[in-house]
Design an enzyme around this catalytic site. Structure first.
Site, mmCIF file in Angstrom:
data_model
loop_
_atom_site.group_PDB
_atom_site.id
_atom_site.type_symbol
_atom_site.label_atom_id
_atom_site.label_comp_id
_atom_site.label_asym_id
_atom_site.label_seq_id
_atom_site.Cartn_x
_atom_site.Cartn_y
_atom_site.Cartn_z
ATOM 1 N N GLU A 145 0.835 -1.208 0.000
ATOM 2 C CA GLU A 145 0.000 0.000 0.000
ATOM 3 C C GLU A 145 0.868 1.256 0.000
ATOM 4 O OE1 GLU A 145 -3.103 1.778 -0.811
ATOM 5 O OE2 GLU A 145 -3.696 -0.164 0.017
ATOM 6 N N GLU A 152 1.662 6.328 -7.148
ATOM 7 C CA GLU A 152 0.626 7.285 -7.529
ATOM 8 C C GLU A 152 1.138 8.718 -7.456
ATOM 9 O OE1 GLU A 152 -2.854 6.603 -5.182
ATOM 10 O OE2 GLU A 152 -3.388 4.790 -6.298
#
Length: 131
Positions: A73, A80
């Site tokens: 994560e 991102e």
């Protein structure tokens, strides 16, 4: 052999590196809904682990699964951010990179779910008969 001041400088640099890493986790926790979900899930799994008095090897598997999900994560969050930096407008390759990084999180999360079901499933199944 390193001089005393140089040794302290190296120690301060190492300590600063840990500080940067903790700041990164804190920033991700405050900005990523999925990571907050993983934090809640981690707390629940740890509570269940204490409740069921897991064996040491079971704790090891749970810790590896939790660590893998958190790592995936955090890496997804980093991907991102980098993609958004270098490609502010939509680009097919940017979308592809984000999708693949999110897919990695999904794969690790499903593997962690399997670990959880294997370790906690039988105990939870047995517990349901007591109610």
């Amino acid at each position: 052999m390193a001089s005393q001041p140089q040794r302290f400088r190296v120690l301060r640099q190492r300590a600063a590196s840990f500080g940067h890493a903790f700041r990164g986790v804190r920033l991700a926790l405050t900005s990523e809904v999925h990571l907050r979900f993983h934090a809640l899930a981690t707390a629940g799994v740890v509570a269940l682990g204490f409740y069921f008095r897991l064996e040491r090897w079971e704790w090891a598997l749970v810790a590896l699964a939790v660590g893998a999900v958190w790592s995936a994560e955090l890496l997804n969050t980093a991907v991102e951010a980098i993609v958004d930096l270098v490609s502010p407008q939509y680009h097919q390759l940017a979308g592809r990179a984000k999708d693949v990084a999110a897919g990695a999180v999904l794969v690790v999360a499903l593997a962690a779910l399997a670990v959880g079901l294997l370790i906690f499933g039988p105990r939870l199944w047995e517990l349901r008969t007591h109610f």
